[in-house]
Design an enzyme around this catalytic site. Structure first.
Site, PDB file in Angstrom:
ATOM      1  N   HIS A  46       0.855  -1.188   0.000  1.00 15.10           N
ATOM      2  CA  HIS A  46       0.000   0.000   0.000  1.00 15.10           C
ATOM      3  C   HIS A  46       0.889   1.235   0.000  1.00 15.10           C
ATOM      4  O   HIS A  46       2.059   1.185   0.400  1.00 15.10           O
ATOM      5  CB  HIS A  46      -0.891   0.013   1.234  1.00 15.10           C
ATOM      6  CG  HIS A  46      -1.958  -1.027   1.220  1.00 15.10           C
ATOM      7  ND1 HIS A  46      -3.035  -0.987   2.061  1.00 15.10           N
ATOM      8  CD2 HIS A  46      -2.114  -2.161   0.469  1.00 15.10           C
ATOM      9  CE1 HIS A  46      -3.821  -2.020   1.839  1.00 15.10           C
ATOM     10  NE2 HIS A  46      -3.274  -2.748   0.889  1.00 15.10           N
ATOM     11  N   GLU A  48       1.040   3.803   1.917  1.00 19.90           N
ATOM     12  CA  GLU A  48       1.584   4.148   3.227  1.00 19.90           C
ATOM     13  C   GLU A  48       2.784   3.281   3.583  1.00 19.90           C
ATOM     14  O   GLU A  48       3.800   3.781   4.080  1.00 19.90           O
ATOM     15  CB  GLU A  48       0.516   3.978   4.322  1.00 19.90           C
ATOM     16  CG  GLU A  48      -0.705   4.838   4.128  1.00 19.90           C
ATOM     17  CD  GLU A  48      -1.838   4.154   3.375  1.00 19.90           C
ATOM     18  OE1 GLU A  48      -3.006   4.468   3.666  1.00 19.90           O
ATOM     19  OE2 GLU A  48      -1.570   3.315   2.483  1.00 19.90           O
ATOM     20  N   CYS A  76      -6.101   1.846   5.945  1.00 21.24           N
ATOM     21  CA  CYS A  76      -6.726   0.601   6.380  1.00 21.24           C
ATOM     22  C   CYS A  76      -6.084   0.144   7.696  1.00 21.24           C
ATOM     23  O   CYS A  76      -5.143   0.760   8.195  1.00 21.24           O
ATOM     24  CB  CYS A  76      -6.545  -0.475   5.310  1.00 21.24           C
ATOM     25  SG  CYS A  76      -4.827  -1.039   5.131  1.00 21.24           S
ATOM     26  N   CYS A  79      -2.263  -0.491   7.528  1.00 25.15           N
ATOM     27  CA  CYS A  79      -1.471   0.731   7.441  1.00 25.15           C
ATOM     28  C   CYS A  79      -1.500   1.525   8.745  1.00 25.15           C
ATOM     29  O   CYS A  79      -0.487   2.108   9.135  1.00 25.15           O
ATOM     30  CB  CYS A  79      -1.937   1.571   6.261  1.00 25.15           C
ATOM     31  SG  CYS A  79      -1.559   0.759   4.681  1.00 25.15           S
TER      32      CYS A  79
END
Length: 158
Positions: A46, A48, A76, A79
């Site tokens: 992701h 992040e 999410c 993260c």
């Protein structure tokens, strides 16, 4: 946040969900990331996580004390955990994520008593721009899928 939006556009061009993130220390961007789970065959890739990895490598420490993260979409659960473990002190995000957001939408994980680090957060920064990027991406995906199904119905070879 404008740099995070530019990174989100890179993700979109790679046919990834358009999310971008940067990690900032002082007035310097030390980590950049955009979504790459599909192209990288990595469910943890992701935006992040990618930005945290680059920032940690840049400073030679997995703890990003006195750093801020700017991300185009509410993080999410995975993260949020990474942000806490990295000791980022401030998260600024654009659009909320009603299905899997773990800051304000579905869960409020930064408020969980078990975490040993507190992260301040601010949502809604350039939210409309961020939301439009995401919703446009998924609208195009739905249209492509619809066209693909239409082709299959018309051509028995497909």
């Amino acid at each position: 946040m404008s740099e995070a939006l530019e990174l989100a556009k890179l993700a979109e061009r790679a046919d990834e969900v358009p999310v971008g993130a940067v990690v900032v220390r002082g007035d310097e961007i030390i980590g950049r990331g955009y979504n790459r789970p599909i192209s990288g065959h990595d469910p943890t890739a992701h935006a992040e996580i990618m930005a945290i990895r680059e920032a940690a490598s840049q400073i030679g420490n997995y703890r990003l004390v006195d750093c801020q993260m700017y991300v185009t979409l509410e993080p999410c659960t995975m993260c949020v955990g990474a942000i806490v473990h990295a000791r980022i002190n401030l998260l600024v995000f654009g659009a909320t994520e009603p299905k899997s957001g773990a800051v304000v939408s579905q869960n409020r994980l930064f408020e969980h008593a078990a975490f040993n680090h507190r992260v301040e957060y601010l949502g809604g920064v350039l939210a409309e721009t961020s939301a439009n990027l995401i919703s446009g991406f998924f609208a195009r995906r739905r249209e492509e899928k619809k066209l693909s199904r239409g082709l299959k119905k018309q051509d028995p070879r497909i």
